[in-house]
Design an enzyme around this catalytic site. Structure first.
Site, PDB file in Angstrom:
ATOM      1  N   TYR A 153     -36.610  17.975  12.815  1.00 40.17           N
ATOM      2  CA  TYR A 153     -37.869  17.991  12.048  1.00 40.17           C
ATOM      3  C   TYR A 153     -39.001  18.374  12.984  1.00 40.17           C
ATOM      4  O   TYR A 153     -39.092  17.889  14.118  1.00 40.17           O
ATOM      5  CB  TYR A 153     -38.144  16.602  11.462  1.00 40.17           C
ATOM      6  CG  TYR A 153     -39.509  16.460  10.823  1.00 40.17           C
ATOM      7  CD1 TYR A 153     -39.697  16.707   9.473  1.00 40.17           C
ATOM      8  CD2 TYR A 153     -40.624  16.080  11.587  1.00 40.17           C
ATOM      9  CE1 TYR A 153     -40.943  16.580   8.882  1.00 40.17           C
ATOM     10  CE2 TYR A 153     -41.877  15.960  11.010  1.00 40.17           C
ATOM     11  CZ  TYR A 153     -42.031  16.209   9.658  1.00 40.17           C
ATOM     12  OH  TYR A 153     -43.269  16.096   9.076  1.00 40.17           O
ATOM     13  N   GLU A 241     -45.161  22.030   8.036  1.00 34.28           N
ATOM     14  CA  GLU A 241     -44.026  21.112   8.190  1.00 34.28           C
ATOM     15  C   GLU A 241     -42.729  21.885   7.994  1.00 34.28           C
ATOM     16  O   GLU A 241     -42.530  22.521   6.958  1.00 34.28           O
ATOM     17  CB  GLU A 241     -44.126  19.990   7.154  1.00 34.28           C
ATOM     18  CG  GLU A 241     -43.005  18.964   7.254  1.00 34.28           C
ATOM     19  CD  GLU A 241     -43.106  17.905   6.165  1.00 34.28           C
ATOM     20  OE1 GLU A 241     -43.000  16.709   6.498  1.00 34.28           O
ATOM     21  OE2 GLU A 241     -43.290  18.281   4.989  1.00 34.28           O
TER      22      GLU A 241
END
Length: 432
Positions: A153, A241
């Protein structure tokens, strides 16, 4: 040096997780649909990233089955992934009204792509996040399917506490990052970036190392991180993101899926991006509200909330729920309010057949309460308001506003504070 996520950045993720749980659990009447004011389809976000040198899967976009076939043939990929392009999540488990199950399909045969596209384009796809009847699919993305050997991530966001950008990363990607922040905070790392100096090579390398990239992949990941930061600045993003930010068995670092949030105040210099805004899946009332610079989100209750500011809107919805009521929506006026906007807001609210009462909750910092009061009285008279109206005003010019409401002769219930307003609004519905 990057460190385990603590302090403000960690609090941001944990607060988001707690708020989401609170909305889903404590107040089941309040069903907020996550949305961005600028809505981009997946292929649009990926094109923006590719245009800035970020590695994404090779893809084409098609709006007909024949175009999808040609795209699949042009890809010359070992395996192809076909994705229906709608804004809602949960596409993979969705169902089309054509009978086709799933909005995401893998195949090695371009002819199968054509057959699947025929059952997607022009048909409605229903997922957990769409309306009951689903959303019409107008385009599909035909992309090269890549195997993912490891998922991480990575995100860059503007952090007010740091007065600038912050990188947030975790070696545990492909999952709900808010949950990771709560259950395994040691697996989340942050790195503040000096917005004047920009991202340094050692910062990008350290983040790549913390994400678990090794050998040549570490430098490759660092290069991608720097490109993502340059993208973040160039497009005036508030958040980029990437989840998953992964690696393939062939030794390639790829941004497989991304969410980009933009600074609305930068629209004047990001006209090309804002022109991509896809409003086709919005509720008609949301698009109508946007014409008057109003932000509207529909809920499932019967008490309309008319406020200024998203934070105040959330608080108003919460306190209505705490007092046994159900919010029908929240409608945010914003800061630069005009009397005409107030009138249009009431017009939108009264057009909703679910609304049985209206609660106006205004904190007049930069908003002049007298303007609100004049707009309210005009709307009540011209629209012949037939539902109870509870008004709580506080702040700039509030005494003048209270005088306007009192001398109007209209059946407007004034409230002393938010608690009082919520109780009166809930009681007005209960009397019916």
């Amino acid at each position: 040096m990057a460190a385990p996520l603590t302090g403000q950045a960690g609090a941001v993720l944990r607060d988001l997780a707690l708020r989401s749980a609170r909305l889903r659990g404590s107040f089941p009447a309040v069903q907020l649909t996550p949305r961005r004011w600028l809505n981009l389809q997946e292929y649009q976000s990926k094109k923006i990233m590719a245009d800035h040198g970020v590695t994404v899967q090779r893809f084409f976009v098609a709006d007909s089955a024949n175009d999808a076939l040609e795209a699949a043939q042009r890809l010359k990929a070992k395996e192809i992934v076909l994705k229906a392009q709608i804004l809602a999540g949960g596409r993979g488990k969705g169902i089309f009204n054509s009978g086709l199950k799933g909005g995401v399909h893998l195949t090695k045969d371009p002819k199968i792509v054509e057959q699947l596209a025929k059952q997607m384009i022009g048909y409605n796809l229903s997922t957990k996040q769409t309306p009951k009847d689903g959303v019409t699919v107008k385009k599909v993305m035909v992309a090269e399917a890549l195997n993912i050997s490891r998922e991480t991530y990575f995100a860059i966001l503007m952090d007010r506490a740091c007065n600038g950008p912050v990188m947030v990363g975790s070696p545990q990607g492909g999952v709900d990052i808010e949950e990771v922040a709560v259950t395994s905070p040691e697996l989340i790392f942050k790195e503040e970036i000096d917005i004047f100096e920009g991202i340094k090579d050692h910062q990008a390398l350290q983040m790549a190392k913390n994400l678990g990239f090794k050998g040549p992949l570490q430098q490759q990941a660092a290069d991608q991180i720097k490109k993502l930061y340059n993208l973040f600045l160039k497009i005036d993003a508030t958040q980029v993101e990437v989840n998953p930010f992964g690696e393939t068995p062939e030794g390639q670092v790829v941004c497989f899926d991304a969410k980009i949030n933009f600074d609305d105040n930068a629209e004047f210099r990001q006209k090309e991006i804002f022109a991509m805004d896809d409003k086709s899946e919005n509720e008609p009332i949301e698009n109508e509200a946007a014409k008057y610079d109003l932000k509207y989100i529909g809920l499932d209750g019967n008490i309309a909330c008319f406020v200024n500011g998203a934070g105040l809107a959330m608080a108003t919805c919460d306190i209505i729920s705490l007092n046994g009521g159900k919010p029908a929506n929240f409608l945010d006026l914003g800061g630069g309010v005009k009397e005409a906007q107030v009138y249009q807001a009431f017009k939108l609210l009264t057009a909703d057949p679910k609304v049985e009462a209206i609660l106006v909750n205004i904190f007049g910092g930069i908003v002049n309460c007298a303007i609100i009061a004049n707009g309210i009285t005009k709307a009540c008279r011209e629209l012949e308001l037939k539902v109870p109206l509870v008004v709580r005003l506080e702040g700039t010019n509030v005494h003048e506003a209270q005088r306007i409401l009192k001398e109007s002769g209209l059946p407007i219930t004034s409230a002393n504070d938010l608690e009082d307003a919520a109780k009166k609004a809930v009681a007005s519905v209960a009397k019916k």
